[in-house]
Design a protein around this motif. Sequence first.
Motif, PDB file in Angstrom:
ATOM      1  N   UNK A   6       0.793  -0.950  -0.105  1.00 38.66           N
ATOM      2  CA  UNK A   6       0.171  -0.621  -0.020  1.00 38.66           C
ATOM      3  C   UNK A   6       1.281   1.266  -0.081  1.00 38.66           C
ATOM      4  N   UNK A   7       1.685   1.506   0.698  1.00 36.40           N
ATOM      5  CA  UNK A   7       2.733   2.861   0.925  1.00 36.40           C
ATOM      6  C   UNK A   7       3.440   2.613  -0.467  1.00 36.40           C
ATOM      7  N   UNK A   8       3.538   1.451  -1.158  1.00 32.84           N
ATOM      8  CA  UNK A   8       4.125   1.449  -2.274  1.00 32.84           C
ATOM      9  C   UNK A   8       3.262   2.252  -3.691  1.00 32.84           C
ATOM     10  N   UNK A   9       1.650   1.956  -2.968  1.00 33.46           N
ATOM     11  CA  UNK A   9       1.095   2.370  -4.180  1.00 33.46           C
ATOM     12  C   UNK A   9       1.377   3.819  -4.294  1.00 33.46           C
ATOM     13  N   UNK A  10       1.472   4.108  -3.414  1.00 27.59           N
ATOM     14  CA  UNK A  10       0.704   5.845  -2.397  1.00 27.59           C
ATOM     15  C   UNK A  10       1.942   6.843  -2.597  1.00 27.59           C
ATOM     16  N   UNK A  15       5.392  10.553  -5.985  1.00 26.56           N
ATOM     17  CA  UNK A  15       6.688  10.324  -7.381  1.00 26.56           C
ATOM     18  C   UNK A  15       6.973  10.527  -8.405  1.00 26.56           C
ATOM     19  N   UNK A  16       5.697  10.217  -9.084  1.00 26.90           N
ATOM     20  CA  UNK A  16       5.440  10.703 -10.315  1.00 26.90           C
ATOM     21  C   UNK A  16       4.903  12.439 -10.003  1.00 26.90           C
ATOM     22  N   UNK A  17       4.447  12.641  -9.360  1.00 30.64           N
ATOM     23  CA  UNK A  17       3.836  14.029  -9.370  1.00 30.64           C
ATOM     24  C   UNK A  17       2.448  14.659  -9.769  1.00 30.64           C
ATOM     25  N   UNK A  22       0.041   7.950 -14.360  1.00 28.15           N
ATOM     26  CA  UNK A  22      -0.354   7.371 -12.781  1.00 28.15           C
ATOM     27  C   UNK A  22      -1.211   7.736 -12.110  1.00 28.15           C
ATOM     28  N   UNK A  23      -1.655   8.232 -11.760  1.00 28.87           N
ATOM     29  CA  UNK A  23      -3.272   9.282 -11.659  1.00 28.87           C
ATOM     30  C   UNK A  23      -4.624   7.694 -12.378  1.00 28.87           C
ATOM     31  N   UNK A  68       2.919  18.740  -3.189  1.00 28.48           N
ATOM     32  CA  UNK A  68       3.335  18.011  -1.868  1.00 28.48           C
ATOM     33  C   UNK A  68       4.760  17.363  -1.987  1.00 28.48           C
ATOM     34  N   UNK A  69       5.339  17.648  -1.190  1.00 25.95           N
ATOM     35  CA  UNK A  69       6.626  16.957  -0.291  1.00 25.95           C
ATOM     36  C   UNK A  69       6.835  15.868   0.929  1.00 25.95           C
ATOM     37  N   UNK A  70       6.338  15.316   0.537  1.00 26.24           N
ATOM     38  CA  UNK A  70       6.244  13.785   1.394  1.00 26.24           C
ATOM     39  C   UNK A  70       7.218  13.352   2.595  1.00 26.24           C
TER      40      UNK A  70
END
Length: 130
Positions: A6-10, A15-17, A22-23, A68-70
Amino acid sequence: MPDSPNITIVRRLYDSGMAPEVTAEVMAPDLVWDITPGFPNSGVYHGWDNVAKDFFGVIMPSYESFGPVPGEFFADDDNHVFVYGHYHAETKSGNKADVRFIHLWTVRDGKLVRMQQAADSHILREALNG
């Protein structure tokens, strides 16, 4: 330790902006996008097309840049991913702001079905109005 699925998906979305390809892959058709009251154009949006047009399409013209800057990603056992980070914004008038946020994502069958946001709306409004 590797990320949970799940973290990989988010993380891929950030990361893709938020790249369109990706969306299209990660957002569920029944996505619910919940923006905290007080944030510019706050409200609850349904479906990515609604988010893109009626949320981002309305707020982005006020900014030279906004994104966003995670910082940190956390997952629980109930298909939630928590992202703590900040928005980096520069308004058309040249004001800059870094606004802390937390995003709570819900994942179902490998797709993002809900995003609930909490952010320091006051700082962003000050940048827009300053």
